[in-house]
Design a protein around this motif. Structure first.
Motif, mmCIF file in Angstrom:
data_model
loop_
_atom_site.group_PDB
_atom_site.id
_atom_site.type_symbol
_atom_site.label_atom_id
_atom_site.label_comp_id
_atom_site.label_asym_id
_atom_site.label_seq_id
_atom_site.Cartn_x
_atom_site.Cartn_y
_atom_site.Cartn_z
ATOM 1 N N MET A 133 3.743 -4.194 0.483
ATOM 2 C CA MET A 133 4.796 -5.230 0.500
ATOM 3 C C MET A 133 5.719 -5.067 -0.692
ATOM 4 N N ARG A 134 6.895 -5.649 -0.527
ATOM 5 C CA ARG A 134 7.829 -5.733 -1.640
ATOM 6 C C ARG A 134 7.908 -7.197 -2.039
ATOM 7 N N LYS A 135 7.826 -7.450 -3.358
ATOM 8 C CA LYS A 135 7.937 -8.824 -3.820
ATOM 9 C C LYS A 135 9.372 -9.302 -3.612
ATOM 10 N N MET A 136 9.507 -10.485 -3.046
ATOM 11 C CA MET A 136 10.853 -11.019 -2.790
ATOM 12 C C MET A 136 11.270 -12.024 -3.842
ATOM 13 N N GLN A 137 10.287 -12.717 -4.398
ATOM 14 C CA GLN A 137 10.586 -13.607 -5.521
ATOM 15 C C GLN A 137 9.389 -13.630 -6.455
#
Lengths: 366, 85
Positions: free
Chosen positions: A233-237
């Motif tokens: 996953m990519r951190k979004m916040q």
């Protein structure tokens, strides 16, 4: 139509989970439990092992059936074993899922004793745990041909001012268990060294700063070099501590290969979180960190179609678990905080007796 | 301007212009023209076809469309969205 006698296999087992804290840097206990409960195969009960009567996971409805106060890892493996025996005599445990970095050494040490009384775990061995320790991590390039940033462990502030010969600032300054900060100068590094070492002890790790995009992967290794499952996953916040407060699953075939390769080379057994950077300078992937437990965002793996915490419980029981080959790309999680309201009796029981049972919130408490 | 539509297989674009780059996890919002141009690229059309399609759909001159499409494609490359940084 499936004949009636073909019922889905059901596991009437008791699973104990640690890491019940739920601050803005939450422990993985609650999401691990949510994942286990999410499995249609699970039909047992959950014990929360908590270090603090104020850990919110102790009281949340639909999470634990029983909660027991548990000795801090600093009290040693003997003390932990003795408490587990005591709890086991009251509420027999089948599987323990330790969820915090700092307790893993002790759990690995007492694994044979736990096995002898019928308690299973699915953890890395002592050697595996040592390899990923931040102090040994930098050697992975030489020992396992894994691409990691250049790093060094230091134990005194004088070494910081010699760093400029080997490293180009900024550098990352990391604690041996938790916390990592960017230092733009030796002076800043010294301040961070003092702050981190006073909290997490020595050594402190200095690591080359890789400029690029960060990705995180929750993975489960079978211990023989195989990958049971992995969800990137990519951190979004982020929180102000840089922890994920929202993220989205991605599909990057090159990175997925990198993850497979790392897990195979390490022959990792058990859950882990891999922190990976894709360098904007050379487009290469670098392994930044291995956290030897499920991350607090591991419930995303359930949403993406890989219930890795439940798979780890089944592996602990010695079951064959088919490898996950797919996950849903574009599955998001957004964390939120909520004030829970409770009457004093449960907190009172936690602080005085050190245990609570039949946890459910009555309407009057809501 | 040459673009290979295999460079766009990692993109998910909805009709209302929401773009998700599955490789990086980044999301973008495109206006109607951007959505139409990117859809064309994802379908394997070349710049010329896309310019023609855009002129058919929107009331705008050739020179403006040509300039905008080229700028848009350049921007996609700059952002790494086209898979060619």
């Amino acid at each position: 139509m499936i004949p009636k006698e073909y019922k889905m296999k059901s596991y009437n087992i008791t699973v104990a989970v640690t890491g019940m804290n739920a601050t803005d840097n939450p422990g993985p206990g609650v999401p691990v439990i949510r994942a286990i409960r999410n499995s249609s195969e699970f039909a047992g009960q959950i014990i929360g092992l908590t270090y603090d009567p104020l850990d919110p996971g102790n009281y949340m409805e639909g999470i634990c059936d029983h909660v027991y106060l548990f000795p801090f890892p600093s009290e040693g493996a003997k003390s932990i074993l003795s408490r587990i025996r005591e709890i086991h005599s009251r509420t027999p445990i089948d599987v323990i899922v330790p969820s915090l970095d700092s307790e893993l050494n002790a759990f690995i040490k007492i694994e044979p004793e736990l096995k002898a009384i019928g308690i299973q775990m699915f953890l890395p061995g002592e050697a595996g745990l040592k390899l990923r320790s931040k102090a040994h991590f930098t050697k992975l390039a030489e020992s396992h041909d894994i691409s990691v940033p250049k790093g060094k462990t230091i134990t005194d502030t004088a070494s910081i001012y010699r760093l400029e010969k080997e490293f180009k600032f900024p550098v990352m300054v990391k604690g041996q268990f938790y916390e990592a900060y960017l230092a733009n100068s030796p002076m800043e590094a010294e301040t961070l060294f003092r702050r981190i070492s006073s909290k997490w002890g020595l050594p402190v790790i200095i690591q080359e700063y890789i400029v690029g995009e960060e990705y995180d992967v929750v993975a489960l290794g079978d211990g023989d070099g195989g990958l049971v499952g992995a969800v990137p996953m990519r951190k979004m916040q982020l929180t102000d501590k840089g922890k994920a407060w929202g993220g989205i699953t991605i599909n990057n075939p090159d990175m997925n290969e990198f993850v497979k390769d790392v897990m195979a080379k390490l022959k990792w057994r058990g859950p882990c979180e891999l922190e990976i950077m894709k360098s904007t300078l050379d487009n290469k992937y670098y392994l930044i960190e291995i956290n030897p437990r499920f991350p607090a965002w591991c419930y995303l793996s359930v949403g993406a179609g890989q219930n890795l915490p439940w798979a780890s419980v089944k592996l602990a029981l010695g079951e064959d678990v088919p490898k996950f080959t797919e996950y849903k790309v574009g599955t998001m999680f957004l964390r939120h905080s909520q004030d829970m309201v409770y009457q004093l009796d449960k907190y009172q029981a936690m602080t005085t007796v050190g245990e609570i049972h039949n946890i459910q919130t009555s309407k009057s408490e809501e | 301007m040459e673009m290979n539509n295999s460079n766009f297989t990692h993109l998910a674009l909805s009709d209302n212009g929401f773009l998700f780059d599955t490789g990086t996890g980044l999301t973008y919002t495109l206006n109607k023209v951007g959505t139409s141009v990117l859809k064309g690229l994802m379908d394997g059309k070349d710049a010329e076809q896309i310019i023609d399609d855009t002129m058919d759909t929107f009331d705008v001159s050739f020179s403006i469309v040509q300039q905008d499409v080229e700028l848009f494609i350049t921007r996609l490359k700059e952002l790494g969205i086209s898979g060619q940084e």
